[in-house]
Design an enzyme around this catalytic site. Structure first.
Site, PDB file in Angstrom:
ATOM      1  N   ASP A   1       0.854  -1.170   0.000  1.00 38.97           N
ATOM      2  CA  ASP A   1       0.000   0.000   0.000  1.00 38.97           C
ATOM      3  C   ASP A   1       0.901   1.234   0.000  1.00 38.97           C
ATOM      4  O   ASP A   1       2.085   1.149   0.312  1.00 38.97           O
ATOM      5  CB  ASP A   1      -0.888  -0.025   1.251  1.00 38.97           C
ATOM      6  CG  ASP A   1      -1.959   1.045   1.228  1.00 38.97           C
ATOM      7  OD1 ASP A   1      -2.288   1.515   0.130  1.00 38.97           O
ATOM      8  OD2 ASP A   1      -2.445   1.412   2.303  1.00 38.97           O
TER       9      ASP A   1
ATOM     10  N   ASP B   1      -4.104  -2.044   5.124  1.00 35.21           N
ATOM     11  CA  ASP B   1      -4.579  -1.550   6.410  1.00 35.21           C
ATOM     12  C   ASP B   1      -6.096  -1.539   6.524  1.00 35.21           C
ATOM     13  O   ASP B   1      -6.628  -1.504   7.620  1.00 35.21           O
ATOM     14  CB  ASP B   1      -4.047  -0.136   6.675  1.00 35.21           C
ATOM     15  CG  ASP B   1      -4.426   0.842   5.560  1.00 35.21           C
ATOM     16  OD1 ASP B   1      -5.152   0.434   4.640  1.00 35.21           O
ATOM     17  OD2 ASP B   1      -3.968   1.997   5.610  1.00 35.21           O
TER      18      ASP B   1
ATOM     19  N   ASP C   1      -8.547  -4.494   2.142  1.00 32.57           N
ATOM     20  CA  ASP C   1      -7.325  -5.258   1.886  1.00 32.57           C
ATOM     21  C   ASP C   1      -7.401  -6.684   2.429  1.00 32.57           C
ATOM     22  O   ASP C   1      -6.547  -7.516   2.100  1.00 32.57           O
ATOM     23  CB  ASP C   1      -6.114  -4.563   2.535  1.00 32.57           C
ATOM     24  CG  ASP C   1      -5.859  -3.183   1.956  1.00 32.57           C
ATOM     25  OD1 ASP C   1      -5.914  -3.061   0.725  1.00 32.57           O
ATOM     26  OD2 ASP C   1      -5.608  -2.243   2.726  1.00 32.57           O
TER      27      ASP C   1
END
Length: 912
Positions: free
Chosen positions: A340, A644, A648
């Site tokens: 990310d 997070d 995800d």
């Protein structure tokens, strides 16, 4: 809104279409209006659609889950060893082995229970209550009772209780990072958007589980329960099977092959002894038991657990918290890291990097919220007060601002909008703080930011009591209000083309844009109103803001590239921002950034090709992230995925190693992951990969140490049977060697530090077998050396008239001393150990040898051990012969390393 609660029911559209429909069309389709649903209709729909909650997944019962923990090749090996020790009457050894089996099963049972709690964490994100309008009356109800067509009111601090089509909005901003990956709160409006708009760009929708951070709104419930976006993620997560790690797959194959080999050799030996040599079946059975006991690697499960546990401790010291033990080794085999962006590769602290004034472009130094940094033009540091437009623009950014910048325990933090916080930090870097602004330029009135107007304005009076109106907002909106610009030499007519060109150039660098303007005038009616914002402003500057990369992340990405690991950025942010940050991190340089919409249009074959070639993916939805991970795995890659948000969680669970953020990660992400980063830092992943490689190295070293030991014992027994010799080792003595000395010595290899250059290697191929051709050669060579030493010494002593007990005692000690010397060899697979570092670099090796020596002395010389194992006392000369057998193994193993090193060096020189 109009009341259409009695309109005939219409066909319900697909959930993906709600954002494309007008308010009127949705009211028609869901038969709702200004007064909401009648209570009776709401009850009917609740029966039709079911409660607004996520159904718990089907789970195996506790007993089945516990029994399934025993379905593991390593536990089969341990249980087989327990059966053998029981047949031999060694009940203590049997008890220890069975206890180890039960403990392993219990640990697996607990870990599986934790994995299932990922789904519970998603369900916990749903709001427990909702404010709804029914029969024209506001009331608070249980969120589970919401139905499609309900009219819901949300305000700042509320969690959105269902998927809503927004119909009435007052300055609404929603934090959607957990669902979309968008780094900043999203401004909402009530206008329909295009059908192909990504989830993060559906500004007329508010999704279940997201958080309202500002403003208020009214929305029509369009989907509930499992039909919501978060419900789809929950279903996706429930349908994903977690993959086993490369090591466990290798050990499983290795264990199966080894078990078949042991059974095959044992059966062949039994048949050979009974049918060819004519031994009694009972005698041959005990010999075969001795053979099997010598071949089974009893210490492997224990050493795996200890080595992985030590890796867990080491990673914890580096802020990497391992949730599932095998993930330690899996990190070492990673070939691709999908990361990310926000907070992992970047600081998650918006920072002003560029100020564009009329005729000058200023670069702003410093990163994060600490007000430290210089202003420069083309690398030359300048002072803000020497540039009137810049100084006034910085003042405007601080005064036209609702955020707060404060310091706590040496850490700077922003309360409020991160973009506004960046303007306060810029003021701090140039000496104009919010406190000074409030004192010298007090605020008298303001117009707060609203998404439909796209600007904020404040009214102040300076130290001379002169009136000022400052305004900030979207560049295109502020440009429409301005008639002039502030140049270095005073006000000049506005050059619209210049500012548009600079805005395009700044945006192309991935920076978010704000424009700052002012008007030296008082409000028309005393108080600030929209009539005061129509025109007449002087444009001061364009501000370029970005969440900058972490310095340590830049170094870590470089280290991963040197280690042959591809780093890919998969983010919910915009493509331009992702591409700009990627370029600064050396991710995807010179390559295009692919959006989630483009991923959705690709079939699996095309995506497999793109997934390998492209390194930056933007505006990615949960389905896109999951497909990307699967595509990489289909290409034979071992994938680590960071995340997070709840969006995800499916990809985290599917990845070979799921890595969740500990500071800003949702519980759903953490529970679906194998590892949690306590500091949300990409550099921690690189450190964990290094540790994982060291763990795998140490496991290989242990196997390379253990197999020759077991192989040497097995060859001794096989040779005795084939050549009708007296058995040099009894089954009890074999178990003593395996359970007491081998495991004690081999355990020290779990503490080996990482070898130099471990991160300069290419990742090992995912399909690489645990034992390569070189390993097979090493095992055979050392096994033969140990057999030669033990069997040769045994036969030599028997031919010299020594008693059978003494000869066997010397054979046992020859094997154990050979193991001690070979343990030193095993510290490095190819490097020499005949040096101070090689001999003393791992104090645990020395401690293990020091602990093993008194055990062998007790085995040899204490009456109790002599009675149990049939051993006897040895003389100094006999001990000297035993020592020589061990030195033979050490010297030949070091000579073999030398020859291989020279051969490989010559091969590389010839290729060059």
């Amino acid at each position: 809104m109009t009341d259409r609660s009695t309109t005939a029911p219409q066909e319900t559209p697909q959930p993906a279409d709600w954002h494309t429909l007008s308010q009127e069309r949705i009211e028609q389709m869901l038969r709702t209006g200004t007064g909401g649903l009648p209570e009776a209709e709401a009850r009917r729909r609740l029966a039709q659609y079911g409660p607004n909650r996520l159904a718990p997944p089907k789970r195996r019962g506790p007993l089945i889950r516990l029994l399934m923990q025993f379905h593991n090749i390593l536990l089969y090996v341990m249980m087989g060893a327990a059966v053998i020790t029981a047949l031999l009457g060694h009940w203590i050894d049997t008890g220890v082995l069975l206890m180890a089996v039960v403990i392993n099963a219990i640990i697996g049972f607990i870990q599986e229970g934790k994995a299932e709690s990922a789904l519970d964490a998603i369900r916990a994100m749903l709001s427990t209550h909702a404010t709804v309008i029914r029969d024209g009356v506001h009331r608070e109800i249980d969120a589970a009772d919401l139905v499609p067509g309900d009219l819901v009111v949300v305000a700042s601090g509320d969690r959105v209780p269902a998927d809503l089509r927004l119909v009435a909005i007052k300055d609404l901003r929603v934090e959607e990072a957990a669902l979309t990956g968008e780094s900043l709160p999203v401004e909402k409006h009530d206008e329909a958007v295009a059908a192909d708009a990504p989830l993060g760009d559906r500004y007329c929708m508010a999704y279940s589980g997201t958080l309202v951070v500002y403003g208020q709104a009214c929305g029509i419930v369009v989907t509930t329960g499992t039909a919501t976006e978060i419900g789809k993620i929950n279903q996706m997560l429930a349908g994903i099977q977690s993959l086993t790690t490369p090591l466990l797959r290798q050990v499983d194959r290795f264990g199966r092959v080894l078990a078949l080999a042991i059974l095959g050799v044992s059966a062949a030996t039994f048949a050979l002894g009974t049918l060819w040599r004519g031994h009694a079946p009972s005698e041959m059975f005990m010999m075969v038991v001795a053979l099997a006991a010598s071949a089974i690697p009893e210490g492997l499960p224990a050493i795996m657990t200890v080595t992985l546990a030590l890796g867990v401790q080491s990673m914890a010291r580096r802020n990497a918290i391992i949730r599932r033990l095998p993930a330690v080794e899996a990190l070492g085999s990673v070939t691709v890291i999908c990361s990310d962006k926000t907070g992992t590769l970047t600081r998650n602290e918006m920072t002003v990097q560029r100020m564009v004034c009329a005729g000058h472009v200023f670069d702003v130094g410093g990163v994060g919220y600490a007000p430290v940094g210089d202003l420069s033009i083309d690398g030359r540091i300048v002072e803000a007060e020497h540039y009137p437009a810049l100084a006034l623009a910085i003042r405007a950014g601080v005064l036209c601002n609702d955020a707060r910048l404060r310091e706590e325990s040496g850490l700077w933090q922003v309360e409020g909008d991160p973009t506004e916080g960046a303007l306060l930090v810029l003021g701090g870097k140039t000496g104009f703080t919010q406190r000074l602004g409030d004192e010298a330029w007090p605020r008298l009135d303001s117009i707060p930011f609203e998404s439909q107007h796209r600007f904020m304005a404040t009214y102040h009076r300076d130290a001379d009591d002169a009136p000022w109106i400052f305004i900030k907002g979207a560049p295109e909106r502020i440009l429409d209000m301005c008639v002039a610009q502030l140049n270095h030499d005073g006000e000049r007519p506005l050059e619209v083309d210049y500012w548009r060109r600079m805005a395009t150039d700044t945006a192309a660098q991935g920076l978010r844009l704000l424009a700052l303007a002012c008007k030296q005038a008082a409000p028309l009616d005393g108080g600030l109103s929209f009539a005061d914002t129509e025109s007449g402003y002087v444009l001061l500057a364009l501000v370029g803001i970005i969440d900058p990369p972490r310095e340590e992340a830049m170094h870590a990405v470089g280290e991963c590239h040197r280690a042959g690991i591809r780093v890919k950025m998969i983010t919910g942010d915009h493509a331009e921002t992702a591409r700009a940050i990627g370029a600064q991190l050396a991710i995807g340089v010179g390559k295009p950034a692919i959006t989630g919409a483009e991923v959705a249009m690709m079939d699996d074959a095309a995506l497999r090709r793109v997934a390998l070639e492209v390194d930056v993916f933007a505006r990615a939805s949960p389905e896109h992230k999951l497909r990307l991970v699967q595509a990489l795995q289909d290409n034979g890659q071992v994938v680590a995925m960071t995340g997070d948000g709840v969006n995800d969680a499916p990809a985290l669970k599917r990845a070979d190693v799921g890595v969740a953020m500990g500071m800003k990660g949702t519980e759903a992400a953490k529970e679906a992951s194998d590892m949690v980063l306590a500091d949300d830092n990409f550099a921690t992943i690189a450190a964990a990969v290094r540790e994982g490689r060291a763990v795998y190295d140490n496991l290989k070293k242990f196997i390379l140490f253990m197999l020759p030991t077991n192989g040497g014992e097995a060859l001794v027994v096989i040779a005795a049977i084939l050549f009708e010799l007296t058995l040099p080792l009894t089954p009890a003595q074999v178990l003593w060697i395996n359970m007491v000395t081998s495991s004690t010595l081999g355990l020290a290899l779990a503490f080996e530090p990482a070898e130099r250059g471990i991160m300069n290697r290419r990742p090992r191929p995912p399909g690489e077998p645990l034992l390569s051709g070189f390993f097979v050669w090493r095992v055979l060579m050392v096994s033969l050396l140990m057999m030669a030493g033990a069997l040769g010494l045994f036969l030599w002593e028997l031919n010299g008239g020594t008693g059978i007990e003494t000869a066997r005692t010397m054979a046992v000690n020859a094997v154990v001393v050979s193991e001690m010397f070979y343990l030193l060899n095993s510290r490095f697979i190819l490097s020499p150990v005949a040096s101070l570092e090689g001999l003393t670099g791992n104090r645990y090796v020395l401690l293990a040898i020091a602990a093993c020596i008194p055990l062998q002395i007790a085995f040899t010389h204490t009456p109790v051990m002599q009675a149990i194992f049939g051993s006897t006392d040895l003389t100094a000369l006999e001990w000297g012969k035993v020592l020589a057998a061990g030195l033979l193994v050490f010297c030949v193993a070091e000579l073999e390393k030398f020859v291989i090193r020279r051969t490989r060096l010559a091969s590389r020189l010839n290729q060059a």
